[in-house]
Design a protein around this motif. Structure first.
Motif, PDB file in Angstrom:
ATOM      1  N   GLY A 190       0.831  -1.198   0.000  1.00  0.00           N
ATOM      2  CA  GLY A 190       0.000   0.000   0.000  1.00  0.00           C
ATOM      3  C   GLY A 190       0.868   1.251   0.000  1.00  0.00           C
ATOM      4  O   GLY A 190       2.090   1.177   0.163  1.00  0.00           O
ATOM      5  N   ALA A 191       0.218   2.392  -0.208  1.00  0.00           N
ATOM      6  CA  ALA A 191       0.955   3.663  -0.190  1.00  0.00           C
ATOM      7  C   ALA A 191       0.002   4.789   0.149  1.00  0.00           C
ATOM      8  O   ALA A 191      -1.210   4.686  -0.079  1.00  0.00           O
ATOM      9  CB  ALA A 191       1.593   3.913  -1.552  1.00  0.00           C
ATOM     10  N   GLN A 192       0.581   5.842   0.698  1.00  0.00           N
ATOM     11  CA  GLN A 192      -0.172   7.110   0.805  1.00  0.00           C
ATOM     12  C   GLN A 192       0.412   8.051  -0.228  1.00  0.00           C
ATOM     13  O   GLN A 192       1.640   8.241  -0.297  1.00  0.00           O
ATOM     14  CB  GLN A 192      -0.006   7.718   2.191  1.00  0.00           C
ATOM     15  CG  GLN A 192      -0.984   7.151   3.178  1.00  0.00           C
ATOM     16  CD  GLN A 192      -1.582   8.207   4.107  1.00  0.00           C
ATOM     17  OE1 GLN A 192      -1.280   9.407   4.014  1.00  0.00           O
ATOM     18  NE2 GLN A 192      -2.437   7.773   5.004  1.00  0.00           N
ATOM     19  N   LEU A 193      -0.465   8.620  -1.038  1.00  0.00           N
ATOM     20  CA  LEU A 193      -0.038   9.526  -2.107  1.00  0.00           C
ATOM     21  C   LEU A 193      -0.613  10.906  -1.850  1.00  0.00           C
ATOM     22  O   LEU A 193      -1.757  11.044  -1.398  1.00  0.00           O
ATOM     23  CB  LEU A 193      -0.530   9.004  -3.463  1.00  0.00           C
ATOM     24  CG  LEU A 193      -0.188   7.546  -3.805  1.00  0.00           C
ATOM     25  CD1 LEU A 193      -0.800   7.149  -5.143  1.00  0.00           C
ATOM     26  CD2 LEU A 193       1.324   7.322  -3.823  1.00  0.00           C
ATOM     27  N   GLN A 194       0.194  11.899  -2.172  1.00  0.00           N
ATOM     28  CA  GLN A 194      -0.220  13.281  -1.915  1.00  0.00           C
ATOM     29  C   GLN A 194      -1.129  13.801  -3.029  1.00  0.00           C
ATOM     30  O   GLN A 194      -0.811  13.625  -4.211  1.00  0.00           O
ATOM     31  CB  GLN A 194       1.029  14.138  -1.858  1.00  0.00           C
ATOM     32  CG  GLN A 194       0.774  15.499  -1.314  1.00  0.00           C
ATOM     33  CD  GLN A 194       2.061  16.083  -0.778  1.00  0.00           C
ATOM     34  OE1 GLN A 194       2.938  15.349  -0.318  1.00  0.00           O
ATOM     35  NE2 GLN A 194       2.175  17.385  -0.854  1.00  0.00           N
ATOM     36  N   VAL A 195      -2.219  14.426  -2.644  1.00  0.00           N
ATOM     37  CA  VAL A 195      -3.133  15.036  -3.629  1.00  0.00           C
ATOM     38  C   VAL A 195      -3.596  16.380  -3.072  1.00  0.00           C
ATOM     39  O   VAL A 195      -3.319  16.706  -1.914  1.00  0.00           O
ATOM     40  CB  VAL A 195      -4.384  14.155  -3.879  1.00  0.00           C
ATOM     41  CG1 VAL A 195      -4.028  12.878  -4.599  1.00  0.00           C
ATOM     42  CG2 VAL A 195      -5.115  13.848  -2.579  1.00  0.00           C
ATOM     43  N   GLU A 196      -4.261  17.150  -3.895  1.00  0.00           N
ATOM     44  CA  GLU A 196      -4.908  18.353  -3.348  1.00  0.00           C
ATOM     45  C   GLU A 196      -6.305  18.499  -3.928  1.00  0.00           C
ATOM     46  O   GLU A 196      -6.568  18.038  -5.057  1.00  0.00           O
ATOM     47  CB  GLU A 196      -4.068  19.604  -3.595  1.00  0.00           C
ATOM     48  CG  GLU A 196      -3.801  19.897  -5.033  1.00  0.00           C
ATOM     49  CD  GLU A 196      -2.874  21.113  -5.184  1.00  0.00           C
ATOM     50  OE1 GLU A 196      -3.278  22.055  -5.889  1.00  0.00           O
ATOM     51  OE2 GLU A 196      -1.771  21.082  -4.599  1.00  0.00           O
ATOM     52  N   ALA A 197      -7.167  19.122  -3.148  1.00  0.00           N
ATOM     53  CA  ALA A 197      -8.551  19.286  -3.596  1.00  0.00           C
ATOM     54  C   ALA A 197      -8.575  20.214  -4.797  1.00  0.00           C
ATOM     55  O   ALA A 197      -7.871  21.224  -4.833  1.00  0.00           O
ATOM     56  CB  ALA A 197      -9.396  19.845  -2.457  1.00  0.00           C
ATOM     57  N   SER A 198      -9.372  19.833  -5.797  1.00  0.00           N
ATOM     58  CA  SER A 198      -9.476  20.643  -7.005  1.00  0.00           C
ATOM     59  C   SER A 198     -10.901  20.524  -7.521  1.00  0.00           C
ATOM     60  O   SER A 198     -11.804  20.144  -6.776  1.00  0.00           O
ATOM     61  CB  SER A 198      -8.458  20.134  -8.035  1.00  0.00           C
ATOM     62  OG  SER A 198      -8.545  20.847  -9.223  1.00  0.00           O
ATOM     63  N   GLU A 199     -11.082  20.846  -8.808  1.00  0.00           N
ATOM     64  CA  GLU A 199     -12.408  20.659  -9.390  1.00  0.00           C
ATOM     65  C   GLU A 199     -12.351  19.502 -10.375  1.00  0.00           C
ATOM     66  O   GLU A 199     -11.362  19.379 -11.117  1.00  0.00           O
ATOM     67  CB  GLU A 199     -12.820  21.908 -10.156  1.00  0.00           C
ATOM     68  CG  GLU A 199     -13.193  23.055  -9.263  1.00  0.00           C
ATOM     69  CD  GLU A 199     -13.172  24.370 -10.034  1.00  0.00           C
ATOM     70  OE1 GLU A 199     -13.496  24.363 -11.248  1.00  0.00           O
ATOM     71  OE2 GLU A 199     -12.796  25.385  -9.430  1.00  0.00           O
ATOM     72  N   ARG A 200     -13.435  18.729 -10.392  1.00  0.00           N
ATOM     73  CA  ARG A 200     -13.470  17.569 -11.289  1.00  0.00           C
ATOM     74  C   ARG A 200     -13.104  17.935 -12.728  1.00  0.00           C
ATOM     75  O   ARG A 200     -12.338  17.248 -13.379  1.00  0.00           O
ATOM     76  CB  ARG A 200     -14.883  17.009 -11.346  1.00  0.00           C
ATOM     77  CG  ARG A 200     -15.257  16.222 -10.145  1.00  0.00           C
ATOM     78  CD  ARG A 200     -16.629  15.692 -10.418  1.00  0.00           C
ATOM     79  NE  ARG A 200     -17.183  15.074  -9.251  1.00  0.00           N
ATOM     80  CZ  ARG A 200     -18.331  14.444  -9.234  1.00  0.00           C
ATOM     81  NH1 ARG A 200     -19.058  14.381 -10.309  1.00  0.00           N
ATOM     82  NH2 ARG A 200     -18.779  13.893  -8.141  1.00  0.00           N
ATOM     83  N   SER A 201     -13.702  19.035 -13.202  1.00  0.00           N
ATOM     84  CA  SER A 201     -13.508  19.377 -14.620  1.00  0.00           C
ATOM     85  C   SER A 201     -12.041  19.709 -14.897  1.00  0.00           C
ATOM     86  O   SER A 201     -11.511  19.391 -15.959  1.00  0.00           O
ATOM     87  CB  SER A 201     -14.410  20.551 -15.014  1.00  0.00           C
ATOM     88  OG  SER A 201     -14.114  21.646 -14.182  1.00  0.00           O
ATOM     89  N   LYS A 202     -11.384  20.325 -13.927  1.00  0.00           N
ATOM     90  CA  LYS A 202      -9.962  20.670 -14.137  1.00  0.00           C
ATOM     91  C   LYS A 202      -9.107  19.401 -14.173  1.00  0.00           C
ATOM     92  O   LYS A 202      -8.212  19.272 -15.007  1.00  0.00           O
ATOM     93  CB  LYS A 202      -9.462  21.550 -12.982  1.00  0.00           C
ATOM     94  CG  LYS A 202      -9.738  23.009 -13.144  1.00  0.00           C
ATOM     95  CD  LYS A 202      -8.885  23.775 -12.156  1.00  0.00           C
ATOM     96  CE  LYS A 202      -9.249  25.245 -12.158  1.00  0.00           C
ATOM     97  NZ  LYS A 202      -8.806  25.918 -10.954  1.00  0.00           N
ATOM     98  N   VAL A 203      -9.399  18.486 -13.264  1.00  0.00           N
ATOM     99  CA  VAL A 203      -8.621  17.234 -13.225  1.00  0.00           C
ATOM    100  C   VAL A 203      -8.833  16.480 -14.540  1.00  0.00           C
ATOM    101  O   VAL A 203      -7.888  16.027 -15.189  1.00  0.00           O
ATOM    102  CB  VAL A 203      -9.056  16.357 -12.022  1.00  0.00           C
ATOM    103  CG1 VAL A 203      -8.283  15.049 -11.988  1.00  0.00           C
ATOM    104  CG2 VAL A 203      -8.867  17.113 -10.712  1.00  0.00           C
ATOM    105  N   GLN A 204     -10.095  16.399 -14.965  1.00  0.00           N
ATOM    106  CA  GLN A 204     -10.417  15.672 -16.192  1.00  0.00           C
ATOM    107  C   GLN A 204      -9.743  16.328 -17.402  1.00  0.00           C
ATOM    108  O   GLN A 204      -9.207  15.636 -18.277  1.00  0.00           O
ATOM    109  CB  GLN A 204     -11.935  15.625 -16.393  1.00  0.00           C
ATOM    110  CG  GLN A 204     -12.375  14.812 -17.598  1.00  0.00           C
ATOM    111  CD  GLN A 204     -12.081  13.323 -17.437  1.00  0.00           C
ATOM    112  OE1 GLN A 204     -12.601  12.684 -16.533  1.00  0.00           O
ATOM    113  NE2 GLN A 204     -11.223  12.768 -18.305  1.00  0.00           N
TER     114      GLN A 204
END
Ligand SMILES: Cc1cc2nc3c(=O)[nH]c(=O)nc-3n(C[C@H](O)[C@H](O)[C@H](O)COP(=O)(O)OP(=O)(O)OC[C@H]3O[C@@H](n4cnc5c(N)ncnc54)[C@H](O)[C@@H]3O)c2cc1C
Length: 309
Positions: A190-204
């Motif tokens: 397993g792993a913990q990966l760093q992310v940040e909150a964004s908007e779905r449309s931007k990620v897509q």
């Protein structure tokens, strides 16, 4: 070689989770490779631990494979027990800025999860096929970003089936397309990966941009194993192979891709020997032209017509 007694023990303790003499061509993106003596697909971590303990107790060599997107398996097969973690695939958001993921999760599942949750940071992986275990072991990435930039910690199970406490990124030796120093036979769980909150449309839309770029520059519709060679410092393996005149070179049904010379593609029915011949030809031609010795990124595993690698 896993002998008859060991097979009986595996069968009686693991039942339907173990299969024998499994052609690895089924489990590799190149669609090439002889049989593994045994393939175990554990149900969960506890089952994985149990399987490792049995293998250790009976001195059976093990190897964990992800989705086989970066391996070339020899035609004579793999005299080992292969562990496949596709059932260990939990993903969980650890607010506010991390996700916890099991290593059997696929790149596609993780990407979809990030889009659904509106989490940014892992878009670079959208076109890197495989599992999170493969991503970690290979420090997978693209020019601007690789796994070492997003890993917070990993969980490792040793060859005896003991799970370690999380190991922080600073204690890990990530190198170019490699996570060095993992103890022999250990399994990334397993792993913990760093992310940040964004908007779905931007990620897509970032994912769409990267996938379109890939579609235009890589032969993604034909079986391959991605980049065959590591890029040497300051240059690109694909550029060097193309400059050496080998784009489109063929051995049997294997070809140095006309779209991207660092890819070898299987047009159907290529053998491991065909691919190795192309690897040797590319190496020799680039060395003759430039003096640069290309190193393979693809992992060559198993026995290749008598000589064991
Ligand atoms: C079309 C295409 C494009 C690609 N583009 C890229 C790219 O842009 N960047 C890039 O970096 N790669 C790229 N690759 C290569 C490949 O996608 C990556 O190396 C990916 O990380 C492989 O994951 P996998 O699960 O298939 O690993 P596998 O190929 O199954 O295994 C790779 C290595 O990881 C080890 N491993 C896998 N899981 C575990 C585990 N749980 N514990 C311990 N060891 C483990 C295996 O033993 C093996 O040594 C590409 C491949 C293809 C086919």
């Amino acid at each position: 070689m896993i002998g008859p007694r060991a097979r009986l023990i595996l069968e009686s303790t693991l039942a339907e989770r173990v299969e024998f003499d499994v052609p690895l061509a089924r489990h590799t993106s190149l669609r090439i490779g002889g049989p593994a003596d045994a393939v175990i697909t554990p149900r969960d971590r506890k089952d994985l631990s149990h399987a490792l303990a049995i293998c250790a107790q009976h001195d059976l060599p093990t190897r964990t494979l992800g989705a086989g997107f970066n391996v070339l398996v020899g035609e004579d097969g793999l005299p080992e027990v292969v562990l496949r973690l596709k059932r260990l695939r939990a993903i969980e958001y650890v607010a506010p800025d991390a996700i916890s993921v099991e290593t059997g999760a696929s790149h596609a599942t993780l990407t979809r999860y990030c889009v659904d949750q509106g989490l940014s940071g892992l878009e670079f992986g959208a076109g890197i096929p495989g599992t999170i275990g493969g991503w970690l072991a290979m420090n997978a990435g693209i020019g601007v970003r690789e796994m070492k930039d997003v890993v917070r910690s990993i969980e490792l199970m040793d060859r005896l089936g003991e799970l370690s406490p999380p190991i922080a990124r600073d204690d890990l030796d990530f190198r170019y397309r490699e996570l060095a120093g993992l103890p022999e036979g250990s399994v990334l769980v397993g792993a913990q990966l760093q992310v940040e909150a964004s908007e779905r449309s931007k990620v897509q839309s970032e994912i769409d941009r990267l996938l379109a770029q890939r579609q235009a520059t890589q032969p993604i519709d034909v079986p391959s194993c991605g980049s065959v060679f590591r890029n040497p410092p300051g240059d690109y393996a694909g550029r060097l192979i193309e400059a050496a005149g080998l784009k489109g070179a063929r051995e049997g049904a294997a070809e140095i891709s006309r779209v991207h010379a660092n890819f070898i593609v299987n047009h159907g029915g290529a053998s491991a020997r065909d691919v190795r011949r192309l690897i040797d030809r590319a190496r020799a031609a680039v060395a003759a032209e430039t003096g640069i010795e290309l190193e393979t990124e693809v992992q060559l595993i198993g026995s290749f017509e008598g000589d064991s690698l």
